[in-house]
Design a protein around this motif. Sequence first.
Motif, short mmCIF file in Angstrom:
data_model
loop_
_atom_site.label_atom_id
_atom_site.label_comp_id
_atom_site.label_asym_id
_atom_site.label_seq_id
_atom_site.Cartn_x
_atom_site.Cartn_y
_atom_site.Cartn_z
N ILE A 9 -13.05 -4.52 7.34
CA ILE A 9 -12.25 -3.84 6.47
C ILE A 9 -10.88 -3.47 6.90
O ILE A 9 -10.82 -2.99 8.23
CB ILE A 9 -12.92 -2.81 5.64
N ASP A 10 -9.82 -3.48 6.10
CA ASP A 10 -8.58 -2.94 6.58
C ASP A 10 -7.71 -2.38 5.71
O ASP A 10 -8.05 -2.72 4.41
CB ASP A 10 -7.72 -4.22 7.42
N PHE A 11 -6.78 -1.54 6.09
CA PHE A 11 -6.05 -1.01 5.03
C PHE A 11 -4.50 -1.24 5.21
O PHE A 11 -4.15 -0.99 6.50
CB PHE A 11 -6.16 0.67 5.12
N ARG A 12 -4.00 -1.57 4.16
CA ARG A 12 -2.50 -2.26 4.53
C ARG A 12 -1.45 -1.26 3.50
O ARG A 12 -1.67 -0.77 2.77
CB ARG A 12 -2.38 -3.63 4.13
N ASP A 13 -0.05 -1.39 4.19
CA ASP A 13 1.02 -0.84 3.65
C ASP A 13 1.43 -1.51 2.58
O ASP A 13 2.06 -2.47 2.51
CB ASP A 13 2.06 -0.51 4.86
N TYR A 14 1.41 -0.97 1.28
CA TYR A 14 1.96 -1.35 -0.05
C TYR A 14 2.89 -0.18 -0.68
O TYR A 14 2.62 -0.12 -1.70
CB TYR A 14 0.87 -1.99 -0.93
N LEU A 15 3.21 0.57 0.33
CA LEU A 15 3.85 1.71 -0.24
C LEU A 15 5.33 1.44 -0.85
O LEU A 15 5.87 0.46 -0.48
CB LEU A 15 4.08 2.74 0.64
N ASN A 16 5.47 2.01 -1.89
CA ASN A 16 6.83 1.86 -2.67
C ASN A 16 7.68 3.14 -2.94
O ASN A 16 6.76 4.01 -3.61
CB ASN A 16 6.72 0.90 -3.77
N ILE A 56 5.38 5.19 -9.39
CA ILE A 56 4.14 5.30 -10.03
C ILE A 56 3.79 4.16 -11.14
O ILE A 56 2.73 4.10 -11.62
CB ILE A 56 4.17 6.45 -10.94
N GLY A 57 4.72 2.79 -11.01
CA GLY A 57 4.41 1.94 -11.78
C GLY A 57 4.80 1.99 -13.34
O GLY A 57 5.15 3.20 -13.75
N GLY A 58 4.64 0.87 -13.95
CA GLY A 58 4.99 0.79 -15.39
C GLY A 58 6.66 0.51 -15.60
O GLY A 58 7.17 0.28 -14.70
N GLU A 59 6.92 0.06 -16.83
CA GLU A 59 8.13 -0.51 -17.06
C GLU A 59 9.23 0.22 -16.68
O GLU A 59 10.23 -0.20 -16.36
CB GLU A 59 8.08 -0.98 -18.61
N LYS A 60 9.08 1.71 -16.75
CA LYS A 60 10.26 2.65 -16.54
C LYS A 60 10.38 3.11 -15.50
O LYS A 60 11.13 4.21 -14.99
CB LYS A 60 10.13 3.68 -17.80
N HIS A 61 9.43 2.93 -14.38
CA HIS A 61 9.26 3.45 -13.23
C HIS A 61 9.27 2.27 -12.10
O HIS A 61 9.21 1.03 -12.42
CB HIS A 61 8.06 4.37 -12.96
N ALA A 62 9.31 2.87 -10.71
CA ALA A 62 9.52 1.83 -9.76
C ALA A 62 7.95 1.57 -9.39
O ALA A 62 7.06 2.08 -9.88
CB ALA A 62 9.89 2.74 -8.59
N ARG A 63 7.73 0.49 -8.92
CA ARG A 63 6.27 -0.18 -8.61
C ARG A 63 5.51 0.71 -7.80
O ARG A 63 5.97 1.55 -7.24
CB ARG A 63 6.83 -1.65 -7.76
N VAL A 64 4.34 0.76 -8.32
CA VAL A 64 3.17 1.60 -8.02
C VAL A 64 3.25 1.58 -6.21
O VAL A 64 3.22 0.67 -5.71
CB VAL A 64 2.15 1.52 -8.54
N SER A 65 3.02 2.89 -5.79
CA SER A 65 3.03 3.01 -4.37
C SER A 65 1.50 3.07 -4.00
O SER A 65 0.79 3.89 -4.48
CB SER A 65 3.73 4.07 -3.80
N VAL A 66 0.95 2.15 -3.24
CA VAL A 66 -0.53 2.05 -2.82
C VAL A 66 -0.73 1.71 -1.47
O VAL A 66 0.21 1.25 -0.84
CB VAL A 66 -1.16 1.20 -3.86
N ILE A 67 -1.92 1.92 -0.93
CA ILE A 67 -2.45 1.42 0.36
C ILE A 67 -3.47 0.37 -0.24
O ILE A 67 -4.62 0.67 -0.84
CB ILE A 67 -3.31 2.50 1.00
N LYS A 68 -3.54 -0.75 0.27
CA LYS A 68 -4.31 -1.93 -0.11
C LYS A 68 -5.48 -1.89 0.53
O LYS A 68 -5.34 -1.94 1.93
CB LYS A 68 -3.87 -3.12 0.01
N VAL A 69 -6.70 -1.89 0.29
CA VAL A 69 -8.03 -2.10 0.90
C VAL A 69 -8.52 -3.38 0.89
O VAL A 69 -8.71 -3.93 -0.44
CB VAL A 69 -9.11 -1.14 0.44
N VAL A 70 -8.57 -3.89 1.77
CA VAL A 70 -9.29 -5.59 2.00
C VAL A 70 -10.23 -5.65 2.66
O VAL A 70 -10.65 -5.18 3.95
CB VAL A 70 -7.99 -6.33 2.41
N ILE A 90 1.36 7.11 6.35
CA ILE A 90 1.91 7.57 4.96
C ILE A 90 3.17 8.80 5.23
O ILE A 90 4.12 8.66 4.79
CB ILE A 90 0.96 8.01 4.15
N ASP A 91 2.64 9.70 6.28
CA ASP A 91 3.43 10.80 6.64
C ASP A 91 4.54 10.27 7.27
O ASP A 91 5.75 10.85 6.78
CB ASP A 91 2.80 11.79 7.55
N ALA A 92 4.58 9.34 8.15
CA ALA A 92 5.89 8.83 8.76
C ALA A 92 6.84 8.26 7.93
O ALA A 92 7.95 8.10 7.96
CB ALA A 92 5.34 7.94 10.03
#
Length: 305
Positions: A16-23, A36-50, A271-273
């Motif tokens: 299992i790994d955790f990846r940077d998909y922050l925006n 936060i995602g959606g048509e009127k906002h920037a792409r959602v910022s997440v950590i991807k779990v694989v 995330i803090d950095a």
Amino acid sequence: MVSTIIAKANGKDKVIDFRDYLNLANTDEYAMMHGIGGEKHARVSVIKVVICDYTHGTGENSKTVNANISPTTVAKLLEVCKRNIGTVVLPNDMAPLVEQRVHQSDMKKIANMQFGVLRQVIKFCKSIQNAAQAKKMPGLDVIAGSLVAMLEKEKTAVLEPTQVQNGGFFTYPAHCDITHVQDRVHASKQGPDGYAPVQRLTISHQTYRQDGSLSRYPWYINVTNGMAKVRVSDIGATSFDPSSLKDTEEAFINVSEDDMYRCMVRVERYIDAWEKLNCLPLIKEGLARRQSEVESYRNQQKEGL
């Protein structure tokens, strides 16, 4: 090739790994910092779990599934990790503990008294029975006096002040369980047939196994990927129809306390950095634009006067 992996943990034939998909958020929404995602906002910022499952081999025989978690979810999971560290130590003279021990001692004395009364009554009844058989039956005053004397001994023991020894301490292992369940549908990738990619994620911590033994790998992470029909509510919220879920692929992994803590600490610190590096310029630019708009509005008001 540059890797986005922040941290990973290995299991038996699984990783299992955790990846940077922050925006970053848009400049006009600088205070959000994260998209936060959606048509009127920037792409959602997440950590991807694989999760990669090699139980049945590598290559085409392996399975890889993924799901996204928010930075807030990372913080929540890290708090659970922290609460599962070490041993809790409590002093014996804490007021609630002293009160509880006094209460338990009183209940024990009452129980002893009830048993003593029963024992004395049985003994007294046998004495009367023997006296009757020997035709030496005492008078009622003697019988009553003897019974009162016996029961007074039991009563006196209960009325004695309860003495509880204070000082010292006791310990118990620190444990905290959690179950985090989430469903996500990527409605923006909906096909002509109405189906869109779906992620189902379960992250749980169970201290004890079903047989009551302490678990060596208490963290359980399960991811299911598939396709399902998109549903849109009256207010525009998107979800999916669980009964239409198809083409699913599922994998899970059990993770130890140490590995989960290590991963969550690394992800939280990343995330803090990332926020310090990227969000400070965003905030600076957003505040400058906001100040410019305020000054422009004030100038328009003056000109209107």
